[in-house]
Motif scaffolding. Structure first.
Motif, PDB file in Angstrom:
ATOM      1  N   GLU B  57       0.848  -1.201   0.000  1.00 26.55           N
ATOM      2  CA  GLU B  57       0.000   0.000   0.000  1.00 26.55           C
ATOM      3  C   GLU B  57       0.884   1.252   0.000  1.00 26.55           C
ATOM      4  O   GLU B  57       0.617   2.217  -0.711  1.00 26.55           O
ATOM      5  CB  GLU B  57      -0.902   0.025   1.237  1.00 26.55           C
ATOM      6  CG  GLU B  57      -1.856  -1.161   1.358  1.00 26.55           C
ATOM      7  CD  GLU B  57      -3.070  -1.088   0.438  1.00 26.55           C
ATOM      8  OE1 GLU B  57      -3.266  -0.053  -0.230  1.00 26.55           O
ATOM      9  OE2 GLU B  57      -3.817  -2.077   0.379  1.00 26.55           O
ATOM     10  N   GLU B  87      -4.396   5.113  -0.037  1.00 27.39           N
ATOM     11  CA  GLU B  87      -3.428   4.006  -0.026  1.00 27.39           C
ATOM     12  C   GLU B  87      -2.470   4.159   1.160  1.00 27.39           C
ATOM     13  O   GLU B  87      -2.119   3.180   1.808  1.00 27.39           O
ATOM     14  CB  GLU B  87      -2.631   3.937  -1.333  1.00 27.39           C
ATOM     15  CG  GLU B  87      -3.460   3.834  -2.616  1.00 27.39           C
ATOM     16  CD  GLU B  87      -4.343   2.600  -2.742  1.00 27.39           C
ATOM     17  OE1 GLU B  87      -4.444   1.826  -1.780  1.00 27.39           O
ATOM     18  OE2 GLU B  87      -4.949   2.426  -3.808  1.00 27.39           O
ATOM     19  N   ASP B 141      -6.222  -2.091  -8.783  1.00 21.55           N
ATOM     20  CA  ASP B 141      -7.101  -2.037  -7.617  1.00 21.55           C
ATOM     21  C   ASP B 141      -8.209  -3.079  -7.731  1.00 21.55           C
ATOM     22  O   ASP B 141      -8.627  -3.667  -6.727  1.00 21.55           O
ATOM     23  CB  ASP B 141      -7.685  -0.641  -7.432  1.00 21.55           C
ATOM     24  CG  ASP B 141      -6.630   0.343  -6.935  1.00 21.55           C
ATOM     25  OD1 ASP B 141      -5.893   0.876  -7.788  1.00 21.55           O
ATOM     26  OD2 ASP B 141      -6.533   0.562  -5.722  1.00 21.55           O
ATOM     27  N   GLU B 170     -11.594   0.853  -1.494  1.00 19.65           N
ATOM     28  CA  GLU B 170     -11.050   0.399  -2.781  1.00 19.65           C
ATOM     29  C   GLU B 170     -12.085   0.500  -3.900  1.00 19.65           C
ATOM     30  O   GLU B 170     -11.739   0.671  -5.066  1.00 19.65           O
ATOM     31  CB  GLU B 170     -10.561  -1.053  -2.684  1.00 19.65           C
ATOM     32  CG  GLU B 170      -9.286  -1.246  -1.883  1.00 19.65           C
ATOM     33  CD  GLU B 170      -8.052  -0.598  -2.495  1.00 19.65           C
ATOM     34  OE1 GLU B 170      -8.100  -0.200  -3.675  1.00 19.65           O
ATOM     35  OE2 GLU B 170      -7.057  -0.468  -1.785  1.00 19.65           O
TER      36      GLU B 170
HETATM   37 FE   LIG Z   1      -4.154  -0.758  -3.550  1.00 23.31          FE
END
Ligand SMILES: [Fe+2]
Ligand SMILES: [Fe+2]
Ligand SMILES: [Fe+2]
Lengths: 183, 320
Positions: B57, B87, B141, B170
């Motif tokens: 991340e 993130e 993603d 997300e």
């Molecule tokens: Fe990600």
């Protein structure tokens, strides 16, 4: 390494006035004031917060249902000693998939005593894990903080997937392709 | 001074009894919480997975961060900043989950900055055009969501809860990526060509994100047995192709795989073999951007030193 690790603070956030505070996660900070600021940056990027609390993680006394079940006499042996009491907040995780949320307060002499009091005072709460910590160890956001700390997230509507129409566009295109593929 | 330290409750069960009860709990769908007994191997595997996930991340901010100054308009710029910031937040949630298992933030950071720790290889590929913001949001993603939706059901409570929070965010990342891809794919011929070039570069590295074949994945069996993973790498990869391939094709984009076709009998999309030499090469540190990513992270950590020092000094002054 030039850094040493700062203490961990548990972050508890409240989504709406009529809902209990819930555990969000932790942040590291040199003091509670900065922990509160960090907590805001890490956990309040979206408009679902009216109040934020931080408390040092090492001040939280915790027991799981498994631990309590293994030694039923541990709890029985805890007795009040007649020393001064203080207020403890009680949090519990009540379902397997659930989050820790605020159950209430007890008055107790020490953390273990507070847990015993919590189990007596809230018999209907079937806690899978319990947390108790002294109320005075908590640093809380104030109503004055709402405007500066939490309100800015509200205008960032683009963080909400509902504001994108990609899915309906894709579905329409795929339907069109299906019908054009038919002989 | 508060005394939260009270004698720990001693566990008198034998190791066999503990393990049997642990596995029975997982079979019943219960969550393991910090404080509960767990096998050392369960703890080790979780720390390995969660810290790698956290590093991914954090490093994952870099490829997209490079395009914040080049966003085509203010709204797209705000969206990209918000995504990259998310993130960073995901990294924080995950480091926290690993800390509940006894790993310290300091040692995890040290492992990342020294190059010892692994993170998702996808972030060792370069971003070359604005279209890559679309491809990353949708493909990268999107692939991460499949993995993370599975992990949101995992047996370790703090990891599962971090994942629930992450998955909700997300979905915004994937949608904004799809929005960019749709805009470019249905735009001018130049825009469409730029989008196609981006899909050509990101398709295969995205399929590699799911990891080696199940037969070459040494940890898979134990992870599934203890409810950390509930689906295999190949199962997740297949779901991704089934979902994504027809959508990209509906936009008039092509997928760089001559062996890709819909198999009527299985009801799945068949796809070609991944270049595993490329995969292992990037994992070993020889990808196009491995060195650059690490240099940027180290620089960022050094550049932040004065902030950490100032915070520490302020806290000290406050106490005295
Ligand atoms: Fe990600
Ligand atoms: Fe993320
Ligand atoms: Fe993301």
């Amino acid at each position: 390494m030039t850094d040493t690790q700062w203490p961990r603070y548990m972050v508890l956030h409240q989504e709406q006035d009529n809902k209990p505070h819930q555990h969000a996660g932790t942040v590291h900070a040199p003091d509670a004031e900065m922990a509160l600021l960090n907590a805001r940056d890490v956990f309040v990027r979206r408009p679902d917060c009216v109040s934020l609390w931080v408390v040092r993680a090492d001040l939280i006394f915790t027991r799981t249902q498994e631990e309590l079940a293994l030694h039923p006499d541990w709890l029985g042996n805890i007795q009040a000693a007649g020393v001064p009491t203080e207020i403890y907040y009680v949090f519990a995780k009540r379902t397997q998939k659930g989050q820790f949320s605020h159950v209430g307060e007890v008055e107790a002499e020490n953390p273990a005593h507070a847990l015993k009091m919590a189990l007596q005072q809230y018999p209907a709460v079937d806690g899978l894990v319990w947390w108790v910590f002294p109320a005075k160890a908590v640093l809380k956001s104030t109503p004055d903080d709402i405007e500066a700390m939490f309100a800015p997230a509200a205008v960032k509507d683009f963080r909400d997937q509902a504001n994108f129409h990609a899915l309906s566009v894709l579905r329409k295109l795929m339907r069109k392709q299906e019908t054009s593929n038919e002989p | 001074m508060y005394g939260a330290t009270v004698d720990p409750i001693e566990d008198i069960r034998s190791d066999e009894e503990k393990l049997a009860e642990f596995e029975a709990r997982i079979a019943r769908g219960e969550k393991i919480e910090p404080g509960d007994w767990m096998p050392e191997e369960y703890r080790r595997q979780l720390i390995r997975m969660i810290s790698q996930h956290a590093h991914s991340e954090v490093v994952g901010m870099l490829p997209e961060g490079a395009f914040i100054t080049r966003a085509p308009n203010l709204r797209r710029k705000l969206i990209l900043i918000a995504k990259v910031q998310d993130e960073g937040g995901h990294g924080q949630y995950l480091y926290h989950a690993a800390e509940t298992l006894g790993a310290t933030r300091e040692e995890m950071l040290e492992a990342l900055l020294s190059g010892k720790a692994k993170y998702s290889s996808i972030f060792n590929y370069p971003t070359l055009s604005w279209a890559d913001m679309g491809a990353i949001g949708w493909l990268v993603d999107g692939a991460a969501i499949l993995n993370q939706t599975m992990l949101a059901k995992c047996s370790y409570g703090p990891y599962a809860r971090a994942m629930v929070r992450i998955c909700a965010e997300e979905n915004f990342h994937r949608r904004q990526g799809q929005d960019i891809v749709i805009t470019l794919a249905l735009g001018t011929p130049e825009q469409k060509a730029m989008m196609q070039d981006s899909i050509n570069r990101w398709w295969w590295p995205t399929l590699m994100m799911f990891g080696p074949h199940d037969t070459d994945s040494p940890n898979s069996a134990v992870l599934i047995r203890w409810g950390i993973k509930t689906k295999t790498n190949d199962e997740l990869r297949q779901s991704f192709v089934d979902q994504t391939a027809p959508e990209l094709m509906a936009l008039g984009l092509t997928i760089p795989d001559p062996n890709l076709y819909y198999d009527e009998t299985s009801g799945h999309w068949h796809f070609g073999e991944i270049d595993w030499d490329e995969f292992w090469n990037v994992v070993k540190g020889n990808g196009p951007c491995n060195a650059e990513r690490m240099a940027t992270r180290r620089q960022a950590h050094e550049d932040g030193l004065w902030v950490r020092e100032a915070m520490a000094a302020y806290a000290e002054k406050d106490q005295s």
